[in-house]
Design an enzyme around this catalytic site. Sequence first.
Site, PDB file in Angstrom:
ATOM      1  N   ASN A   9       4.561-101.227  18.438  1.00  0.00           N
ATOM      2  CA  ASN A   9       5.871-101.726  18.853  1.00  0.00           C
ATOM      3  C   ASN A   9       5.758-103.156  19.391  1.00  0.00           C
ATOM      4  O   ASN A   9       6.718-103.711  19.911  1.00  0.00           O
ATOM      5  CB  ASN A   9       6.464-100.813  19.939  1.00  0.00           C
ATOM      6  N   LYS A  11       5.908-106.735  18.917  1.00  0.00           N
ATOM      7  CA  LYS A  11       6.510-107.600  17.897  1.00  0.00           C
ATOM      8  C   LYS A  11       5.609-108.773  17.501  1.00  0.00           C
ATOM      9  O   LYS A  11       5.544-109.167  16.337  1.00  0.00           O
ATOM     10  CB  LYS A  11       7.870-108.116  18.393  1.00  0.00           C
ATOM     11  N   LYS A  12       4.895-109.355  18.480  1.00  0.00           N
ATOM     12  CA  LYS A  12       4.029-110.495  18.166  1.00  0.00           C
ATOM     13  C   LYS A  12       2.834-110.057  17.332  1.00  0.00           C
ATOM     14  O   LYS A  12       2.396-110.757  16.420  1.00  0.00           O
ATOM     15  CB  LYS A  12       3.572-111.180  19.459  1.00  0.00           C
ATOM     16  N   LYS A  13       2.301-108.894  17.655  1.00  0.00           N
ATOM     17  CA  LYS A  13       1.173-108.350  16.889  1.00  0.00           C
ATOM     18  C   LYS A  13       1.617-108.026  15.461  1.00  0.00           C
ATOM     19  O   LYS A  13       0.924-108.329  14.494  1.00  0.00           O
ATOM     20  CB  LYS A  13       0.639-107.089  17.582  1.00  0.00           C
ATOM     21  N   ASP A  76      -6.026-101.363  17.892  1.00  0.00           N
ATOM     22  CA  ASP A  76      -6.203-101.445  19.341  1.00  0.00           C
ATOM     23  C   ASP A  76      -7.147-102.609  19.583  1.00  0.00           C
ATOM     24  O   ASP A  76      -8.240-102.662  19.015  1.00  0.00           O
ATOM     25  CB  ASP A  76      -6.769-100.152  19.937  1.00  0.00           C
ATOM     26  N   TYR A 161      -4.209-113.096  26.175  1.00  0.00           N
ATOM     27  CA  TYR A 161      -5.185-113.994  26.803  1.00  0.00           C
ATOM     28  C   TYR A 161      -5.468-115.244  25.964  1.00  0.00           C
ATOM     29  O   TYR A 161      -6.371-116.015  26.293  1.00  0.00           O
ATOM     30  CB  TYR A 161      -6.503-113.230  27.039  1.00  0.00           C
ATOM     31  N   ASP A 162      -4.700-115.449  24.901  1.00  0.00           N
ATOM     32  CA  ASP A 162      -4.960-116.573  23.982  1.00  0.00           C
ATOM     33  C   ASP A 162      -5.091-117.942  24.672  1.00  0.00           C
ATOM     34  O   ASP A 162      -5.989-118.713  24.326  1.00  0.00           O
ATOM     35  CB  ASP A 162      -3.868-116.644  22.908  1.00  0.00           C
ATOM     36  N   ARG A 188      -8.417-110.159  14.829  1.00  0.00           N
ATOM     37  CA  ARG A 188      -7.477-109.403  13.994  1.00  0.00           C
ATOM     38  C   ARG A 188      -7.537-109.890  12.546  1.00  0.00           C
ATOM     39  O   ARG A 188      -7.488-109.094  11.607  1.00  0.00           O
ATOM     40  CB  ARG A 188      -6.061-109.534  14.564  1.00  0.00           C
TER      41      ARG A 188
END
Length: 203
Positions: A9, A11-13, A76, A161-162, A188
């Site tokens: 859920n 949205k950015k991922k 995850d 944490y980017d 990712r």
Amino acid sequence: MKKLILASNNKKKIKEMKEILKDLDIEVMSLENENIDIDVVEDGNTFEENAKKKAKEIYEYVIERGDKDFIVLADDSGLAVEYLNGEPGIYSARYAGEHGNDAKNNEKLLENLRGVEATDRTAKFICQLAMFTDQGEYFKVTGEVEGRIIEELHGEGGFGYDPLFFYEPLDKTFGELTSEEKNHISHRGVALKEFKKVISELL
């Protein structure tokens, strides 16, 4: 066309994952697209346990409602800082207590590393992917990228944490990278490139 349901859920991922997977001949759907209102409790002890649990619960729900020709993919991810014995690890999204509060999580990380030398601030981002096909087959892939935690936020991009994660080869934090740069080298991005090989064989 086969569909790929992202068990998230965030949205950015989802946006990142859709960008990386756009060249696959598969319809990429979020839980929202699929009208699936399930929030899986992440109570595993490892990234894989959490990712597998998310993928399995969504897979079981979709099978139960009678869908066919689909794949469920869960992710995850988190940050592991060597000096902090791998923290925040699986608690990355809720490090400061409130799930998804990036500002508070970053604040706590900086506080826990206050006064620590740059050479001891090494860290890595980890992405664990777990996937179930409509036949119940299970696949997993891990992606990692190494960097270090700087002392203040740099960059407005990315999330989590980017802005604190400095990537030496590009001399930038993940928060300063373009989405193309980040998707190419991130944990990712690395995991999804491997996953694409797996999924291509299933199509």
